[in-house]
Design an enzyme around this catalytic site. Structure first.
Site, PDB file in Angstrom:
ATOM      1  N   SER A 118       0.909  -1.106  -0.030  1.00 48.32           N
ATOM      2  CA  SER A 118      -0.136   0.256   0.059  1.00 48.32           C
ATOM      3  C   SER A 118       0.845   1.411   0.179  1.00 48.32           C
ATOM      4  O   SER A 118      -0.044   2.086  -0.147  1.00 48.32           O
ATOM      5  CB  SER A 118      -0.601  -0.205   1.297  1.00 48.32           C
ATOM      6  N   GLU A 149      -3.606  -0.404  -9.605  1.00 47.19           N
ATOM      7  CA  GLU A 149      -2.357   0.329 -10.019  1.00 47.19           C
ATOM      8  C   GLU A 149      -1.241  -0.766 -10.408  1.00 47.19           C
ATOM      9  O   GLU A 149      -1.075  -1.418  -9.753  1.00 47.19           O
ATOM     10  CB  GLU A 149      -2.237   1.068  -8.958  1.00 47.19           C
ATOM     11  N   HIS A 190      -1.005  -2.858  -7.266  1.00 51.81           N
ATOM     12  CA  HIS A 190      -1.650  -2.512  -6.218  1.00 51.81           C
ATOM     13  C   HIS A 190      -3.098  -2.666  -6.864  1.00 51.81           C
ATOM     14  O   HIS A 190      -4.056  -2.293  -7.123  1.00 51.81           O
ATOM     15  CB  HIS A 190      -1.237  -0.976  -5.570  1.00 51.81           C
ATOM     16  N   ASN A 238      -3.485   5.521  -2.452  1.00 50.44           N
ATOM     17  CA  ASN A 238      -3.272   5.881  -0.591  1.00 50.44           C
ATOM     18  C   ASN A 238      -3.291   7.433  -1.099  1.00 50.44           C
ATOM     19  O   ASN A 238      -3.092   8.035   0.580  1.00 50.44           O
ATOM     20  CB  ASN A 238      -2.523   5.100  -0.560  1.00 50.44           C
TER      21      ASN A 238
HETATM   22  N1  CAA Z   1     -16.610 -11.286  -3.166  1.00 50.57           N
HETATM   23  C1  CAA Z   1     -18.196 -11.271  -3.318  1.00 50.57           C
HETATM   24  N2  CAA Z   1     -19.269 -10.843  -3.466  1.00 50.57           N
HETATM   25  C2  CAA Z   1     -19.144 -10.049  -2.187  1.00 50.57           C
HETATM   26  C3  CAA Z   1     -18.158 -10.035  -1.554  1.00 50.57           C
HETATM   27  C4  CAA Z   1     -16.421 -10.555  -2.079  1.00 50.57           C
HETATM   28  N3  CAA Z   1     -15.553 -10.618  -1.378  1.00 50.57           N
HETATM   29  N4  CAA Z   1     -17.978  -8.461  -0.998  1.00 50.57           N
HETATM   30  C5  CAA Z   1     -19.071  -8.354  -1.528  1.00 50.57           C
HETATM   31  N5  CAA Z   1     -20.052  -9.187  -1.635  1.00 50.57           N
HETATM   32  C6  CAA Z   1     -20.950  -8.310  -1.748  1.00 50.57           C
HETATM   33  C7  CAA Z   1     -21.893  -8.684  -0.741  1.00 50.57           C
HETATM   34  O1  CAA Z   1     -22.388  -9.838  -0.589  1.00 50.57           O
HETATM   35  C8  CAA Z   1     -22.797  -7.903  -1.931  1.00 50.57           C
HETATM   36  O2  CAA Z   1     -23.899  -9.442  -1.633  1.00 50.57           O
HETATM   37  P1  CAA Z   1     -26.160  -9.251  -1.984  1.00 50.57           P
HETATM   38  O3  CAA Z   1     -26.262  -7.647  -2.556  1.00 50.57           O
HETATM   39  O4  CAA Z   1     -25.896 -10.068  -2.875  1.00 50.57           O
HETATM   40  O5  CAA Z   1     -26.155  -9.083  -0.684  1.00 50.57           O
HETATM   41  C9  CAA Z   1     -22.750  -7.041  -2.682  1.00 50.57           C
HETATM   42  O6  CAA Z   1     -21.517  -7.609  -2.856  1.00 50.57           O
HETATM   43  C10 CAA Z   1     -22.792  -5.848  -2.530  1.00 50.57           C
HETATM   44  O7  CAA Z   1     -21.479  -5.775  -0.739  1.00 50.57           O
HETATM   45  P2  CAA Z   1     -22.434  -4.685   0.513  1.00 50.57           P
HETATM   46  O8  CAA Z   1     -23.909  -5.649   1.333  1.00 50.57           O
HETATM   47  O9  CAA Z   1     -21.980  -5.021   1.066  1.00 50.57           O
HETATM   48  O10 CAA Z   1     -22.561  -3.691  -0.033  1.00 50.57           O
HETATM   49  P3  CAA Z   1     -22.462  -2.297  -1.057  1.00 50.57           P
HETATM   50  O11 CAA Z   1     -23.296  -2.117  -2.224  1.00 50.57           O
HETATM   51  O12 CAA Z   1     -21.856  -1.133  -0.205  1.00 50.57           O
HETATM   52  O13 CAA Z   1     -20.382  -2.679  -1.552  1.00 50.57           O
HETATM   53  C11 CAA Z   1     -18.615  -2.112  -2.131  1.00 50.57           C
HETATM   54  C12 CAA Z   1     -19.624  -2.950  -0.658  1.00 50.57           C
HETATM   55  C13 CAA Z   1     -18.453  -2.887  -2.876  1.00 50.57           C
HETATM   56  C14 CAA Z   1     -16.982  -2.749  -0.475  1.00 50.57           C
HETATM   57  C15 CAA Z   1     -18.721  -0.387  -1.258  1.00 50.57           C
HETATM   58  O14 CAA Z   1     -18.667  -0.647   0.067  1.00 50.57           O
HETATM   59  C16 CAA Z   1     -17.738  -0.444  -2.057  1.00 50.57           C
HETATM   60  O15 CAA Z   1     -17.269   0.103  -2.778  1.00 50.57           O
HETATM   61  N6  CAA Z   1     -16.881   0.493  -0.688  1.00 50.57           N
HETATM   62  C17 CAA Z   1     -15.352   1.922  -0.826  1.00 50.57           C
HETATM   63  C18 CAA Z   1     -14.768   0.710  -0.553  1.00 50.57           C
HETATM   64  C19 CAA Z   1     -13.232   1.086  -1.296  1.00 50.57           C
HETATM   65  O16 CAA Z   1     -13.055   2.160  -0.866  1.00 50.57           O
HETATM   66  N7  CAA Z   1     -11.987   0.056  -0.893  1.00 50.57           N
HETATM   67  C20 CAA Z   1     -10.601   0.173  -1.316  1.00 50.57           C
HETATM   68  C21 CAA Z   1     -10.247   0.710  -0.004  1.00 50.57           C
HETATM   69  S1  CAA Z   1      -8.349   1.478  -0.088  1.00 50.57           S
HETATM   70  C22 CAA Z   1      -7.360   0.004  -0.881  1.00 50.57           C
HETATM   71  O17 CAA Z   1      -7.730  -1.012  -1.153  1.00 50.57           O
HETATM   72  C23 CAA Z   1      -6.097   0.310  -0.589  1.00 50.57           C
HETATM   73  C24 CAA Z   1      -5.415  -0.096   0.247  1.00 50.57           C
HETATM   74  O18 CAA Z   1      -4.010  -0.227  -0.183  1.00 50.57           O
HETATM   75  C25 CAA Z   1      -5.374   0.328   1.153  1.00 50.57           C
HETATM   76  P1  NAD Z   2      -3.376  -9.929   5.949  1.00 56.43           P
HETATM   77  O1  NAD Z   2      -2.816  -9.505   7.389  1.00 56.43           O
HETATM   78  O2  NAD Z   2      -4.656 -10.018   6.192  1.00 56.43           O
HETATM   79  O3  NAD Z   2      -2.893 -10.914   5.487  1.00 56.43           O
HETATM   80  C1  NAD Z   2      -1.555 -10.647   4.977  1.00 56.43           C
HETATM   81  C2  NAD Z   2      -1.481 -12.703   4.572  1.00 56.43           C
HETATM   82  O4  NAD Z   2       0.264 -13.126   4.880  1.00 56.43           O
HETATM   83  C3  NAD Z   2      -1.485 -13.661   6.464  1.00 56.43           C
HETATM   84  O5  NAD Z   2      -2.754 -14.718   5.657  1.00 56.43           O
HETATM   85  C4  NAD Z   2      -0.032 -13.908   6.359  1.00 56.43           C
HETATM   86  O6  NAD Z   2      -0.781 -15.531   7.770  1.00 56.43           O
HETATM   87  C5  NAD Z   2       0.474 -14.167   5.202  1.00 56.43           C
HETATM   88  N1  NAD Z   2       1.633 -13.718   5.291  1.00 56.43           N
HETATM   89  C6  NAD Z   2       2.638 -12.884   6.463  1.00 56.43           C
HETATM   90  N2  NAD Z   2       3.820 -13.592   6.147  1.00 56.43           N
HETATM   91  C7  NAD Z   2       4.398 -14.230   5.136  1.00 56.43           C
HETATM   92  C8  NAD Z   2       5.565 -14.886   4.681  1.00 56.43           C
HETATM   93  N3  NAD Z   2       6.479 -14.601   4.606  1.00 56.43           N
HETATM   94  N4  NAD Z   2       4.668 -15.717   3.318  1.00 56.43           N
HETATM   95  C9  NAD Z   2       3.757 -15.783   2.927  1.00 56.43           C
HETATM   96  N5  NAD Z   2       2.490 -15.359   3.635  1.00 56.43           N
HETATM   97  C10 NAD Z   2       2.800 -14.980   4.494  1.00 56.43           C
HETATM   98  O7  NAD Z   2      -3.365  -8.368   5.477  1.00 56.43           O
HETATM   99  P2  NAD Z   2      -3.784  -7.844   3.578  1.00 56.43           P
HETATM  100  O8  NAD Z   2      -4.586  -6.290   3.716  1.00 56.43           O
HETATM  101  O9  NAD Z   2      -4.157  -8.261   3.077  1.00 56.43           O
HETATM  102  O10 NAD Z   2      -2.487  -7.068   3.017  1.00 56.43           O
HETATM  103  C11 NAD Z   2      -1.374  -7.422   2.826  1.00 56.43           C
HETATM  104  C12 NAD Z   2      -0.808  -6.124   1.832  1.00 56.43           C
HETATM  105  O11 NAD Z   2      -1.750  -5.576   0.776  1.00 56.43           O
HETATM  106  C13 NAD Z   2      -0.221  -5.202   2.585  1.00 56.43           C
HETATM  107  O12 NAD Z   2       1.064  -5.230   1.982  1.00 56.43           O
HETATM  108  C14 NAD Z   2      -1.347  -4.251   2.329  1.00 56.43           C
HETATM  109  O13 NAD Z   2      -0.359  -2.725   2.748  1.00 56.43           O
HETATM  110  C15 NAD Z   2      -1.484  -4.466   1.520  1.00 56.43           C
HETATM  111  N6  NAD Z   2      -3.386  -3.765   0.813  1.00 56.43           N
HETATM  112  C16 NAD Z   2      -3.552  -3.578   2.236  1.00 56.43           C
HETATM  113  C17 NAD Z   2      -5.178  -3.383   1.272  1.00 56.43           C
HETATM  114  C18 NAD Z   2      -6.149  -3.237   2.551  1.00 56.43           C
HETATM  115  O14 NAD Z   2      -7.113  -2.491   2.431  1.00 56.43           O
HETATM  116  N7  NAD Z   2      -6.420  -4.308   3.780  1.00 56.43           N
HETATM  117  C19 NAD Z   2      -5.466  -2.692   0.263  1.00 56.43           C
HETATM  118  C20 NAD Z   2      -4.365  -3.295  -0.566  1.00 56.43           C
HETATM  119  C21 NAD Z   2      -3.129  -3.196  -0.687  1.00 56.43           C
END
Ligand code: CAA
Ligand code: NAD
Length: 297
Positions: free
Chosen positions: A127, A160, A148, A198
């Site tokens: 991330s 990405e 990503h 991010n």
């Molecule tokens: N696989 C299959 N189906 C799934 C699922 C999955 N993993 N996750 C959810 N669904 C299904 C749900 O079961 C639901 O089905 P029903 O309509 O039959 O109940 C449907 O998809 C919609 O889900 P929700 O009811 O939870 O409602 P929603 O319309 O809010 O959708 C969401 C969920 C797509 C997650 C939406 O809330 C959303 O887009 N949220 C924002 C997520 C976001 O910003 N993500 C980026 C985070 S940052 C990041 O990832 C980067 C990082 O490095 C940190």
């Molecule tokens: P998580 O804790 O859910 O999963 C990490 C997994 O990696 C665990 O199941 C752990 O057992 C396994 N693991 C750790 N060390 C390992 C190794 N040496 N070999 C094999 N498996 C190992 O974490 P996450 O949220 O899936 O995040 C994973 C990566 O993705 C991070 O770099 C995070 O920043 C990035 N990421 C996270 C998000 C998010 O929304 N959580 C979104 C985009 C990217």
């Protein structure tokens, strides 16, 4: 270079989704975990998600039941699991999705550099960390990209694709093509902190947490404001629970130590406290909210 066989290291929140979309895209996939129990848990999540997507397709009339069952069986049939890094030796692409800790990631890539075939491409789903540092550790900087994905991987349509100055053009093109095969829209970005999403999203989440910590508004009202005032699918505090408070803290710790003078990168007090109490968000049942499974309690 065509990517046919993919290794995914880490089968947690992100890894299990990457395993699934790669298999949906027609690749043979090996999921690697540290312990069999973690592997079983991750692949169990894939099973649940595939079943959900199949039943939605049937509901919407896109597939009949027999076609949906065959799609699930074929997709799942392309996925296997392992706890042995050596099993990734003949993969065309290895994607890392383990804990957000740069030293642990570098150690992994250094070892994979000696295991994988020379032309194989390495990708990190980090991330926040510099792709270039992991590329150097791997010993094959030309074959290294950032890929990503976003959470939940099965539903979010972006990937990405990050290149460093050393990334070979054919490796970058193959990584973009792989992202498309997974059903995603690829965007390209340089190796810059947080890439596109991010760099914008995490400081926004920090501002929301600070607002809550100051007592300016309740968490419910902050979330409702962004959901109904700006059309976001979820508010910033729900989103922090969704991403994981530990992952959010790891991102901010990395940035604040590298860029101490960047005012957008700061660590809110409540984030540190909740993580120290083991309240990591949806995955542990409590973060800013309490959770029962996928739903707020
Ligand atoms: N696989 C299959 N189906 C799934 C699922 C999955 N993993 N996750 C959810 N669904 C299904 C749900 O079961 C639901 O089905 P029903 O309509 O039959 O109940 C449907 O998809 C919609 O889900 P929700 O009811 O939870 O409602 P929603 O319309 O809010 O959708 C969401 C969920 C797509 C997650 C939406 O809330 C959303 O887009 N949220 C924002 C997520 C976001 O910003 N993500 C980026 C985070 S940052 C990041 O990832 C980067 C990082 O490095 C940190
Ligand atoms: P998580 O804790 O859910 O999963 C990490 C997994 O990696 C665990 O199941 C752990 O057992 C396994 N693991 C750790 N060390 C390992 C190794 N040496 N070999 C094999 N498996 C190992 O974490 P996450 O949220 O899936 O995040 C994973 C990566 O993705 C991070 O770099 C995070 O920043 C990035 N990421 C996270 C998000 C998010 O929304 N959580 C979104 C985009 C990217």
């Amino acid at each position: 270079m065509e990517i046919k066989k993919v290794g995914v290291v880490g089968c947690g929140l992100m890894g299990h989704g990457i395993v699934q979309v790669a298999a949906q895209g027609g690749c043979e996939v090996i999921a690697l975990e540290t312990e069999q129990g973690f592997l079983d848990k991750g692949l169990g999540r894939v099973d649940k998600s595939l079943a959900k997507l199949a039943s939605k397709n049937v509901e919407k009339g896109k597939m009949d039941q027999a076609t949906a069952d065959a799609w699930v069986a074929e997709t799942r049939g392309r996925i296997s699991g392992s706890t042995n890094r050596a099993d990734l030796a003949d993969c065309d692409l290895i994607i890392e999705a383990i804990v957000e800790n740069l030293d642990v990631k570098k150690e992994l890539f250094a070892e994979l550099g000696g295991i994988a075939k020379p032309e194989a491409i390495f990708a990190s789903n980090t991330s926040s960390f510099p792709i270039g540092e992991m590329a150097s550790a791997s010993g094959r900087p030309g074959r290294f990209v950032g890929l990503h994905f976003f959470n939940p991987v099965q539903l979010m349509r972006l990937v990405e694709v990050v290149r460093t100055d050393d990334t070979d053009a054919d490796a970058f093109d193959a990584a973009r093509a792989f992202g498309k095969a997974c059903g995603k829209t690829p965007v390209s970005c340089k190796d810059t902190p947080g890439f596109v999403v991010n760099r914008l999203l995490v400081p926004y989440m920090v501002q929301a947490i600070d607002m809550l910590d100051r007592g300016d508004a309740s968490k419910e009202d902050i979330d409702a404001a962004m959901q109904f005032g700006c059309g976001h699918p979820m508010g910033p505090l729900t989103l922090t629970d969704y991403v994981g408070l530990d992952t959010t803290l790891f991102i901010l710790e990395g940035w604040t130590s590298r860029y101490p003078n960047e005012p957008a990168f700061k660590i809110p007090e409540s984030l540190k406290r909740l993580v120290s109490e083991g309240k990591l968000g949806r995955k542990t049942g409590e973060g800013y909210y309490k959770w029962e499974g996928d739903k707020k309690a």
